[in-house]
Write an enzyme that holds these catalytic residues in place. Structure first.
Site, PDB file in Angstrom:
ATOM      1  N   GLU A  78       0.839  -1.194   0.000  1.00 12.11           N
ATOM      2  CA  GLU A  78       0.000   0.000   0.000  1.00 12.11           C
ATOM      3  C   GLU A  78       0.877   1.248   0.000  1.00 12.11           C
ATOM      4  O   GLU A  78       1.927   1.279   0.648  1.00 12.11           O
ATOM      5  CB  GLU A  78      -0.877  -0.010   1.262  1.00 12.11           C
ATOM      6  CG  GLU A  78      -1.799   1.185   1.396  1.00 12.11           C
ATOM      7  CD  GLU A  78      -2.520   1.218   2.735  1.00 12.11           C
ATOM      8  OE1 GLU A  78      -3.628   1.796   2.796  1.00 12.11           O
ATOM      9  OE2 GLU A  78      -1.982   0.659   3.724  1.00 12.11           O
ATOM     10  N   LYS A 181     -10.274   0.636  -1.206  1.00 13.18           N
ATOM     11  CA  LYS A 181     -10.181   0.391   0.240  1.00 13.18           C
ATOM     12  C   LYS A 181     -11.412   0.928   0.959  1.00 13.18           C
ATOM     13  O   LYS A 181     -11.818   2.070   0.784  1.00 13.18           O
ATOM     14  CB  LYS A 181      -8.919   1.051   0.795  1.00 13.18           C
ATOM     15  CG  LYS A 181      -8.659   0.782   2.277  1.00 13.18           C
ATOM     16  CD  LYS A 181      -7.374   1.471   2.723  1.00 13.18           C
ATOM     17  CE  LYS A 181      -7.051   1.195   4.186  1.00 13.18           C
ATOM     18  NZ  LYS A 181      -5.814   1.898   4.602  1.00 13.18           N
ATOM     19  N   CYS A 214      -4.633  -3.198   4.070  1.00 14.75           N
ATOM     20  CA  CYS A 214      -4.219  -2.710   5.387  1.00 14.75           C
ATOM     21  C   CYS A 214      -5.312  -2.834   6.452  1.00 14.75           C
ATOM     22  O   CYS A 214      -5.633  -3.934   6.890  1.00 14.75           O
ATOM     23  CB  CYS A 214      -3.718  -1.277   5.271  1.00 14.75           C
ATOM     24  SG  CYS A 214      -2.627  -0.780   6.652  1.00 14.75           S
TER      25      CYS A 214
END
Length: 521
Positions: A78, A181, A214
């Protein structure tokens, strides 16, 4: 010494995974990202491309190295191309509008003229094509309003959507997946999508992969939703700031792989100032990982490993494996592997040596200390061997232990329990049992960050959880992972982790339960 390991999807008891004939070679790259020194200052597109090129050139070198080692899929972290700490306006020159592969088929390498301002997509596509591997990278996406996927959703005030985005390319350069995300972590530059996207792509060598980023790994959507739909292989670009004693990068990557019975391909950033390090290739049977040590050169690290293809038809089934404990230096890659078996594991109440809660002496003094910003209830491990219990409300954790050695220095350990909602830097509901080494000999230090330990012990750690989503981990001195010898679960939610033959001093042993259904309360 061979021992029995019992793991299931979210620690559910069932049958063993069938013997797997097929495998593939995966690679992840922990990247020391070249940063923009002034991320809050807007750049021209040409200046942004010059910056992006410096990181793309490193990606190119690593793709070549991965291909030389036979990799069929390569994952980058990321924020690995542009870095972080941008504002909504200062990131604008880094944005590219990424077409939805579910709506159109596009190979940026062979059809560069179809979409303008897509230099990064073209470079990544050609990289995948040149080295004949599937490639996943993370970049910044610009989408106009209204969103095609959610036309009724309200637009951001400036009339455009900006997303933290994974892109996946096939080995011929075709753009095969785009994931936005969902669970942002203090990201001013990006929007949260109107709803969580469940994004997968298929490969000829390993079937289906799911995409997450993440902070997503701590939440139900989209991560658990993918697993519960039968996705056994997750791709996890991350820029993870380590937080001991419970959420070090490799610690939770490994814990999720074991607890969910999946493969995790995790690529992290390397930035010592931000406490970022820790990447790996994890299966329910093995771990190949890297975690930087203090004083090591601050540089990237490529990890490559051959891993089994996990059968999606067996999601939800427990697996039993014979395995050696995983142990190695955290500053280099390490691995353990095993073969499948279907015999010998235990799922009856009578199978554990741990006493029922009523037989644990109630006379131990309980104290409260902050761990990970949460008020854990603790009891000390004051004897060479003992049986302990500590409760936070009605949630209780039990421990049977025997110290093997405590080295030349005295170290203090405590058993902790927490049941409640974590509210610092994110909100999520937990039930956690953990054995931790305290930072010094004062009880107030129990729960503080510790990386080194000398004391080894045999232990049985157990809790009765109100969730089936429990993620187990054993972290030893110098941030080395060990694989528990056994993990067991009963129908009433009792989860038991046993470990012996410890090779390093114990830093943390943890059963990390996520109460997803309480997150919004």
């Amino acid at each position: 010494m061979l021992s029995l390991v019992v793991v299931g999807v979210f620690l559910s008891v069932g049958h063993s995974d069938p013997a797997v004939d097929s495998s593939y070679v995966a690679a992840v790259y922990e990247h020391r990202v070249v940063l923009n020194p002034e991320p809050g200052v807007p750049l021209s597109r040409s200046e942004a491309l010059q910056h992006l090129k410096r990181n793309l050139d490193i990606y190119e070198e690593q793709a070549a190295r991965a291909a030389q080692q036979g990799a069929q899929i390569l994952v980058f972290p990321e924020d690995g191309l542009q870095g972080f700490n941008f504002t909504r306006s200062s990131i604008s020159s880094y944005l590219e509008t990424i077409p939805d592969p579910q709506q159109e088929s596009w190979n940026p390498c062979t059809e560069p003229g179809r979409h303008s301002n897509t230099e990064v997509l073209q470079r990544l596509s050609c990289m995948a094509r040149r080295y004949s591997l599937y490639l996943v990278a993370n970049m910044a996406d610009l989408q106009p309003c209204p969103l095609q996927s959610a036309p009724s959703s309200s637009c951001p005030p400036d009339g455009r959507w900006q997303f933290n985005t994974n892109v996946a390319f096939s080995s011929d350069g075709l753009l095969v997946a785009r994931y936005h995300k969902y669970n942002l972590y203090f990201e001013q530059a990006f929007d949260k999508p109107p709803q969580a996207e469940i994004i997968t792509f298929d490969t000829p060598f390993a079937g289906k992969f799911g995409l997450i980023i993440c902070f997503d790994i701590l939440f139900r959507d989209p991560t658990v939703a993918l697993v519960e739909r039968g996705v056994r292989q997750l791709i996890f670009p991350t820029a993870w700031m380590n937080q001991l004693p419970l959420l070090d990068a490799i610690q939770f990557q490994r814990a999720f792989s074991l607890g969910a019975n999946v493969t995790v391909l995790a690529a992290n950033i390397r930035r010592d100032r931000l406490i970022m390090s820790g990447s790996g290739i994890y299966t329910p049977f093995s771990a190949t990982y890297h975690h930087a040590k203090k004083g090591e050169p601050e540089e990237g690290r490529l990890l490559v490993a051959r891993v089994p293809v996990l059968d999606p038809l067996w999601v939800g089934q427990g697996i039993a494996t014979e395995s050696t404990s995983s142990s190695s230096s955290s500053s280099s890659s390490s691995s353990s592997s095993s073969s499948a078996t279907d015999s010998g594991y235990c799922h009856q109440d009578s199978c554990t040596d741990l006493p029922p809660p009523s037989s644990v002496p109630p006379s131990y003094i309980t104290f409260t200390s902050s761990m990970m910003y949460d008020p854990f209830k603790f009891v000390l491990l004051n004897k060479t061997e003992d049986k302990l219990q500590v409760c936070d409300g009605t949630f209780c954790c039990r421990l049977q232990y025997k110290f093997l050695t405590q080295g030349g220095s005295k170290e203090l350990y405590a058993l902790g329990a927490f049941a409640g909602t974590h509210i610092v830097n994110g909100r999520y509901a937990l039930q956690v049992c953990a054995v931790v080494r305290c930072a010094d000999l004062d009880t107030s230090s129990c729960g503080q960050e510790v990386e080194e330990a000398e004391s080894k012990m045999e232990f049985v750690l157990e809790g009765t959880f109100e969730t089936r989503y429990v993620y187990p981990s054993v972290l030893t001195s110098s941030l080395v992972l060990e694989q528990p010898q056994t993990l067991e679960k009963t129908a009433d939610g009792r989860v038991t982790m046993k470990h012996w033959n410890m090779t390093g001093g114990l830093v943390t042993a943890c059963l990390y339960g996520r109460m997803y259904h309480l997150d919004k309360e």
